[in-house]
Design a protein around this motif. Structure first.
Motif, PDB file in Angstrom:
ATOM      1  N   THR A  38       0.709 -13.192  -8.033  1.00  0.00           N
ATOM      2  CA  THR A  38       1.863 -12.364  -8.354  1.00  0.00           C
ATOM      3  C   THR A  38       1.512 -10.886  -8.259  1.00  0.00           C
ATOM      4  O   THR A  38       0.527 -10.433  -8.853  1.00  0.00           O
ATOM      5  N   LEU A  39       2.309 -10.160  -7.491  1.00  0.00           N
ATOM      6  CA  LEU A  39       2.222  -8.708  -7.422  1.00  0.00           C
ATOM      7  C   LEU A  39       3.586  -8.183  -7.835  1.00  0.00           C
ATOM      8  O   LEU A  39       4.603  -8.620  -7.289  1.00  0.00           O
ATOM      9  N   PHE A 109      -4.995   0.923  -3.453  1.00  0.00           N
ATOM     10  CA  PHE A 109      -3.733   0.475  -2.894  1.00  0.00           C
ATOM     11  C   PHE A 109      -3.312   1.448  -1.808  1.00  0.00           C
ATOM     12  O   PHE A 109      -3.564   2.657  -1.907  1.00  0.00           O
ATOM     13  N   PHE A 110      -2.654   0.920  -0.794  1.00  0.00           N
ATOM     14  CA  PHE A 110      -2.075   1.736   0.261  1.00  0.00           C
ATOM     15  C   PHE A 110      -0.600   1.369   0.358  1.00  0.00           C
ATOM     16  O   PHE A 110      -0.237   0.189   0.239  1.00  0.00           O
ATOM     17  N   ILE A 150       2.711  -2.888   0.851  1.00  0.00           N
ATOM     18  CA  ILE A 150       1.697  -2.589  -0.159  1.00  0.00           C
ATOM     19  C   ILE A 150       0.449  -3.385   0.196  1.00  0.00           C
ATOM     20  O   ILE A 150       0.512  -4.604   0.374  1.00  0.00           O
ATOM     21  N   VAL A 151      -0.683  -2.676   0.303  1.00  0.00           N
ATOM     22  CA  VAL A 151      -1.959  -3.304   0.645  1.00  0.00           C
ATOM     23  C   VAL A 151      -2.987  -2.915  -0.406  1.00  0.00           C
ATOM     24  O   VAL A 151      -3.125  -1.738  -0.734  1.00  0.00           O
ATOM     25  N   LEU A 152      -3.724  -3.885  -0.925  1.00  0.00           N
ATOM     26  CA  LEU A 152      -4.856  -3.620  -1.813  1.00  0.00           C
ATOM     27  C   LEU A 152      -6.119  -3.896  -1.021  1.00  0.00           C
ATOM     28  O   LEU A 152      -6.330  -5.007  -0.538  1.00  0.00           O
ATOM     29  N   ASP A 176      -7.338  -7.540  -0.047  1.00  0.00           N
ATOM     30  CA  ASP A 176      -7.174  -8.533  -1.111  1.00  0.00           C
ATOM     31  C   ASP A 176      -5.765  -9.114  -1.084  1.00  0.00           C
ATOM     32  O   ASP A 176      -5.579 -10.294  -1.346  1.00  0.00           O
ATOM     33  N   ILE A 177      -4.765  -8.258  -0.806  1.00  0.00           N
ATOM     34  CA  ILE A 177      -3.380  -8.706  -0.697  1.00  0.00           C
ATOM     35  C   ILE A 177      -2.623  -7.688   0.136  1.00  0.00           C
ATOM     36  O   ILE A 177      -2.897  -6.481   0.066  1.00  0.00           O
TER      37      ILE A 177
END
Length: 186
Positions: A38-39, A109-110, A150-152, A176-177
């Protein structure tokens, strides 16, 4: 002759048992990749309006398809953003966001907004003054539609050109996600 064979067989048998009993075990991975089921990116405007972007994938990669929800944002509004990450596949659920905060130097995060009138800036930094992205500010412009990705990244090169400004191209590291939401501004 049988005595010689029996005399040689016994030590061979013992050696085989000893060698297989001393096999090396699988290596311990010091920081295994966490399952993020979950994000949630929660945005709160100054007037109290709340919007959420949520990704939920109960079983991780593969299997059940993830569910994505995205609220509509108000044009020409500034939102304070908070990112939460959880592993709800275990009981009790694990707060992965707390681990990201604890290992802040190894995470970032990006945020990529395409075709929508919105910008996102970082509101938190690690102990080296580099951005993390658990806290952010999202500012909308005129009504528009597009996407928000959203990128981690785990272990990005935070000193690479543009990375501190949120440009992922030179970041490196491992994802990671990564989640892409529809972004509607009205």
């Amino acid at each position: 002759m049988n005595n010689i064979i029996q005399a040689l067989a016994a030590p061979c048998f013992i050696a085989c048992i000893t060698l297989t009993a001393c096999e090396k075990k699988d290596p311990v991975i010091p920081n295994p990749e966490e399952l993020i089921t979950t994000l949630t990116y929660t945005l709160v405007a100054g007037g109290g309006e709340t919007a959420q972007f949520t990704f939920f994938d109960p079983d991780g990669d593969g299997g059940i398809a993830p569910v994505l929800t995205a609220d509509t944002l108000t044009a020409n509004t500034s939102y304070t953003g908070v990112m939460t990450l959880r592993n709800e596949a275990q009981t009790p659920p694990e707060d992965i966001g707390a681990e990201v905060a604890e290992e802040a130097e190894d995470h970032q995060f990006f945020f990529e907004v395409l075709q929508a009138n919105a910008t996102i800036s970082y509101d938190d930094t690690d102990s080296n003054g580099q951005p993390i992205g658990l806290s952010s500010t999202l500012v909308t412009g005129e009504p528009s539609q597009g996407t928000l990705t959203i990128v981690l990244r785990h272990e990005p090169d935070k000193s690479a050109p543009g990375v501190a400004n949120g440009q992922i191209a030179n970041a490196g590291g491992e994802t990671d996600i990564e989640v892409t939401f529809d972004l509607v501004i009205r």
